[in-house]
Design an enzyme around this catalytic site. Structure first.
Site, PDB file in Angstrom:
ATOM      1  N   TYR A 108      -1.539  -0.994  10.574  1.00  0.00           N
ATOM      2  CA  TYR A 108      -1.721  -1.404   9.220  1.00  0.00           C
ATOM      3  C   TYR A 108      -0.483  -0.788   8.203  1.00  0.00           C
ATOM      4  O   TYR A 108       0.141  -1.583   7.496  1.00  0.00           O
ATOM      5  CB  TYR A 108      -3.035  -0.861   8.881  1.00  0.00           C
ATOM      6  CG  TYR A 108      -3.316  -0.974   7.294  1.00  0.00           C
ATOM      7  CD1 TYR A 108      -3.903  -2.167   6.745  1.00  0.00           C
ATOM      8  CD2 TYR A 108      -2.671  -0.025   6.448  1.00  0.00           C
ATOM      9  CE1 TYR A 108      -4.042  -2.287   5.353  1.00  0.00           C
ATOM     10  CE2 TYR A 108      -3.079  -0.145   5.068  1.00  0.00           C
ATOM     11  CZ  TYR A 108      -3.545  -1.574   4.594  1.00  0.00           C
ATOM     12  OH  TYR A 108      -3.760  -1.659   3.214  1.00  0.00           O
ATOM     13  N   SER A 155       0.868  -1.091   0.181  1.00  0.00           N
ATOM     14  CA  SER A 155      -0.154   0.009  -0.013  1.00  0.00           C
ATOM     15  C   SER A 155       0.840   1.252  -0.092  1.00  0.00           C
ATOM     16  O   SER A 155       2.069   1.111   0.573  1.00  0.00           O
ATOM     17  CB  SER A 155      -0.879   0.007   1.168  1.00  0.00           C
ATOM     18  OG  SER A 155      -1.436   1.313   1.390  1.00  0.00           O
TER      19      SER A 155
HETATM   20  N1  LIG Z   1      -8.701  -0.549  -0.961  1.00  0.00           N
HETATM   21  C1  LIG Z   1      -7.621   0.099  -0.923  1.00  0.00           C
HETATM   22  O1  LIG Z   1      -7.648   1.290  -1.119  1.00  0.00           O
HETATM   23  C2  LIG Z   1      -6.362  -0.425  -0.661  1.00  0.00           C
HETATM   24  C3  LIG Z   1      -5.230   0.290  -0.863  1.00  0.00           C
HETATM   25  C4  LIG Z   1      -3.932  -0.245  -0.781  1.00  0.00           C
HETATM   26  C5  LIG Z   1      -3.724  -1.593  -0.309  1.00  0.00           C
HETATM   27  N2  LIG Z   1      -4.792  -2.216  -0.189  1.00  0.00           N
HETATM   28  C6  LIG Z   1      -4.651  -3.685   0.214  1.00  0.00           C
HETATM   29  O2  LIG Z   1      -5.524  -4.443  -0.970  1.00  0.00           O
HETATM   30  C7  LIG Z   1      -5.735  -5.873  -0.448  1.00  0.00           C
HETATM   31  C8  LIG Z   1      -7.082  -6.017  -0.715  1.00  0.00           C
HETATM   32  O3  LIG Z   1      -7.915  -5.172  -0.029  1.00  0.00           O
HETATM   33  P1  LIG Z   1      -9.244  -4.761  -0.406  1.00  0.00           P
HETATM   34  O4  LIG Z   1      -9.391  -3.291  -0.191  1.00  0.00           O
HETATM   35  O5  LIG Z   1      -9.625  -5.280  -1.710  1.00  0.00           O
HETATM   36  O6  LIG Z   1     -10.408  -5.283   0.815  1.00  0.00           O
HETATM   37  P2  LIG Z   1     -11.146  -6.276   1.068  1.00  0.00           P
HETATM   38  O7  LIG Z   1     -12.097  -6.135   0.118  1.00  0.00           O
HETATM   39  O8  LIG Z   1     -11.598  -6.290   2.493  1.00  0.00           O
HETATM   40  O9  LIG Z   1     -10.382  -7.635   0.773  1.00  0.00           O
HETATM   41  C9  LIG Z   1      -9.673  -8.257   1.808  1.00  0.00           C
HETATM   42  C10 LIG Z   1      -9.673  -9.855   1.632  1.00  0.00           C
HETATM   43  O10 LIG Z   1      -8.782 -10.470   2.483  1.00  0.00           O
HETATM   44  C11 LIG Z   1      -9.265 -11.532   2.840  1.00  0.00           C
HETATM   45  N3  LIG Z   1      -8.855 -11.808   4.193  1.00  0.00           N
HETATM   46  C12 LIG Z   1      -8.857 -11.099   5.137  1.00  0.00           C
HETATM   47  N4  LIG Z   1      -8.474 -11.634   6.354  1.00  0.00           N
HETATM   48  C13 LIG Z   1      -8.318 -12.904   5.994  1.00  0.00           C
HETATM   49  C14 LIG Z   1      -7.672 -14.187   6.601  1.00  0.00           C
HETATM   50  N5  LIG Z   1      -7.569 -14.054   7.901  1.00  0.00           N
HETATM   51  N6  LIG Z   1      -7.388 -15.260   5.916  1.00  0.00           N
HETATM   52  C15 LIG Z   1      -7.764 -15.209   4.379  1.00  0.00           C
HETATM   53  N7  LIG Z   1      -8.301 -14.181   3.944  1.00  0.00           N
HETATM   54  C16 LIG Z   1      -8.555 -13.207   4.479  1.00  0.00           C
HETATM   55  C17 LIG Z   1     -10.828 -11.185   2.779  1.00  0.00           C
HETATM   56  O11 LIG Z   1     -11.588 -12.253   2.809  1.00  0.00           O
HETATM   57  P3  LIG Z   1     -12.444 -13.184   3.847  1.00  0.00           P
HETATM   58  O12 LIG Z   1     -12.961 -12.157   4.733  1.00  0.00           O
HETATM   59  O13 LIG Z   1     -13.093 -13.887   3.198  1.00  0.00           O
HETATM   60  O14 LIG Z   1     -11.303 -14.121   4.652  1.00  0.00           O
HETATM   61  C18 LIG Z   1     -11.110 -10.285   1.825  1.00  0.00           C
HETATM   62  O15 LIG Z   1     -11.285 -11.036   0.434  1.00  0.00           O
HETATM   63  C19 LIG Z   1      -5.317  -5.794   1.087  1.00  0.00           C
HETATM   64  O16 LIG Z   1      -4.138  -6.281   1.247  1.00  0.00           O
HETATM   65  C20 LIG Z   1      -5.209  -4.254   1.444  1.00  0.00           C
HETATM   66  O17 LIG Z   1      -4.343  -3.795   2.457  1.00  0.00           O
HETATM   67  C21 LIG Z   1      -6.093  -1.905  -0.269  1.00  0.00           C
END
Ligand SMILES: NC(=O)c1ccc[n+]([C@@H]2O[C@H](COP(=O)([O-])OP(=O)(O)OC[C@H]3O[C@@H](n4cnc5c(N)ncnc54)[C@H](OP(=O)(O)O)[C@@H]3O)[C@@H](O)[C@H]2O)c1
Length: 351
Positions: free
Chosen positions: A151, A138
């Site tokens: 985080y 990120s």
């Molecule tokens: N959205 C943003 O603006 C942004 C920016 C920079 C980086 N990111 C990064 O991008 C990645 C995806 O984020 P997102 O925004 O798409 O959020 P999201 O929709 O909440 O996706 C997170 C995913 O991680 C899975 N997860 C969480 N805890 C887990 C566990 N213990 N075991 C297995 N799976 C797990 C969740 O699935 P389950 O709950 O079904 O397990 C979910 O599908 C993350 O690493 C986040 O830090 C996001």
């Protein structure tokens, strides 16, 4: 990495970025396996994308990681790409006692989980002709957001962790003395760690190494052949500056650029003044947010519709002709949104 013909495991592929990646890669004729805890979500995504597979995984649990690695390597011997995308982000407060539960779950999910998952699959990946590990980090790993300190630090750590296998892969590729123009120091070619001669690369690595241009995975090596083992001392010191090189670094006044961007954001999102567009947007402004149409007029039209939106400006960082602003939007969607808006500024105008 070639974008088709792979077998790809995407953790957190049941929602958000992971789902987006999974569907895009599925459409490009890859065999995609998504993983996560919520099996109903995984099942639904797989059903909407016939041919996509899913597996239950709790990345916080080493036993679950180990079981998934064993299952997948047996069922999918061609598995050659791991996308460590699963992650959680919780609001914390560094000015008070740490919430132990939040600390442990964030570190275990965002940092230890991907490291363990990579470790569980690495020997399998090294046996593939081409293999890639992709870690979703990120921008908050570079510019921490104070309300998500834990985080942000996990993402900084993941970035650091990502660098090491990259460099290892380069080193092994480069040590195979027969490095040719078509076989360079591409960090993602993990097969190179055991089979230096099998790193089939299309082009670019040698040129990038020779000229020591930063590439996204940061190929910083330079030497008499295509790659060496010393860091180039002339390379820009800041990671951000190597990521975001300015076209005309020397002529940029970063403080002025920050002021321009702050006027844009205040005008658009706080004062709701659409005239900022005429004052501070270049006619050839390019919008990279996929939900907002391109061009300055789309912004001008959007501003009056943002009723009920409130916006708080956080940290502002300038690098070359880029300005990044942490902001908190309330009312843009059902939940408050913390975003980093990035602007390119030239001659006092956002582009
Ligand atoms: N959205 C943003 O603006 C942004 C920016 C920079 C980086 N990111 C990064 O991008 C990645 C995806 O984020 P997102 O925004 O798409 O959020 P999201 O929709 O909440 O996706 C997170 C995913 O991680 C899975 N997860 C969480 N805890 C887990 C566990 N213990 N075991 C297995 N799976 C797990 C969740 O699935 P389950 O709950 O079904 O397990 C979910 O599908 C993350 O690493 C986040 O830090 C996001």
């Amino acid at each position: 990495m070639k974008l088709s013909g792979n077998t790809i495991l995407i953790t957190g592929g049941g929602s958000g970025i992971g789902r987006g990646l999974a569907e895009a890669l599925h459409q490009r004729e890859n065999h995609v396996i998504i993983a996560g805890r919520r099996t109903d979500r995984l099942r639904e995504v797989a059903k909407a994308n016939p041919g996509m597979a899913w597996v239950e995984l709790n990345i916080e649990d080493p036993a679950s990681i180990s079981a998934v690695a064993t299952k997948l390597t047996a069922e999918y011997p061609k598995l050659n790409v791991l996308v460590n995308n699963a992650g959680i982000m919780n609001i914390d407060d560094v000015s008070s006692a740490i919430d132990e539960k939040l600390l442990v779950s964030t570190l275990t999910t965002n940092l230890m989980g991907p490291i363990r998952m990579t470790g569980a699959l690495i020997e399998h990946l090294k046996r593939q002709t081409e293999a890639t590990v992709i870690n979703t980090t990120s921008v908050l790993g570079f510019v921490p957001l104070a309300i998500t300190a834990v985080y942000s630090s996990t993402k900084a750590a993941m970035h650091s962790y990502t660098m090491s296998p990259s460099v290892q892969a380069q080193r092994h590729a480069c040590q195979g003395a027969r490095v040719s123009a078509r076989r360079g120091c591409r960090p993602t070619c993990l097969a190179a760690t055991t089979n230096p001669g099998q790193c089939h690369l299309p082009s670019l690595s040698r040129r990038r190494c020779e000229f020591s241009e930063p590439m996204p995975t940061r190929c910083w090596w330079r030497g008499p052949s295509s790659c060496g083992t010393t860091l180039d001392p002339t390379r820009p010191r800041s990671l951000l500056s190597s990521m975001m090189r300015s076209e005309q670094n020397n002529e940029v006044n970063m403080e002025t650029n920050k002021e321009v961007v702050l006027k844009v954001l205040k005008g658009a999102f706080i004062e709701r003044d659409a005239t900022v567009v005429d004052r501070y947007f270049s006619p050839d402004y390019i919008q990279h947010n996929p939900v907002i149409p391109n061009g300055p007029r789309a912004i001008a039209n959007l501003i009056p519709t943002l009723k009920g939106l409130s916006y708080e400006i956080g940290m502002v960082v300038a690098e070359g002709d880029l300005v990044m602003v942490h902001g908190r939007y309330v009312g843009w969607g059902p939940k408050p949104l913390v975003a980093v808006d990035i602007f390119k500024v030239k001659n006092g105008k956002s582009r």
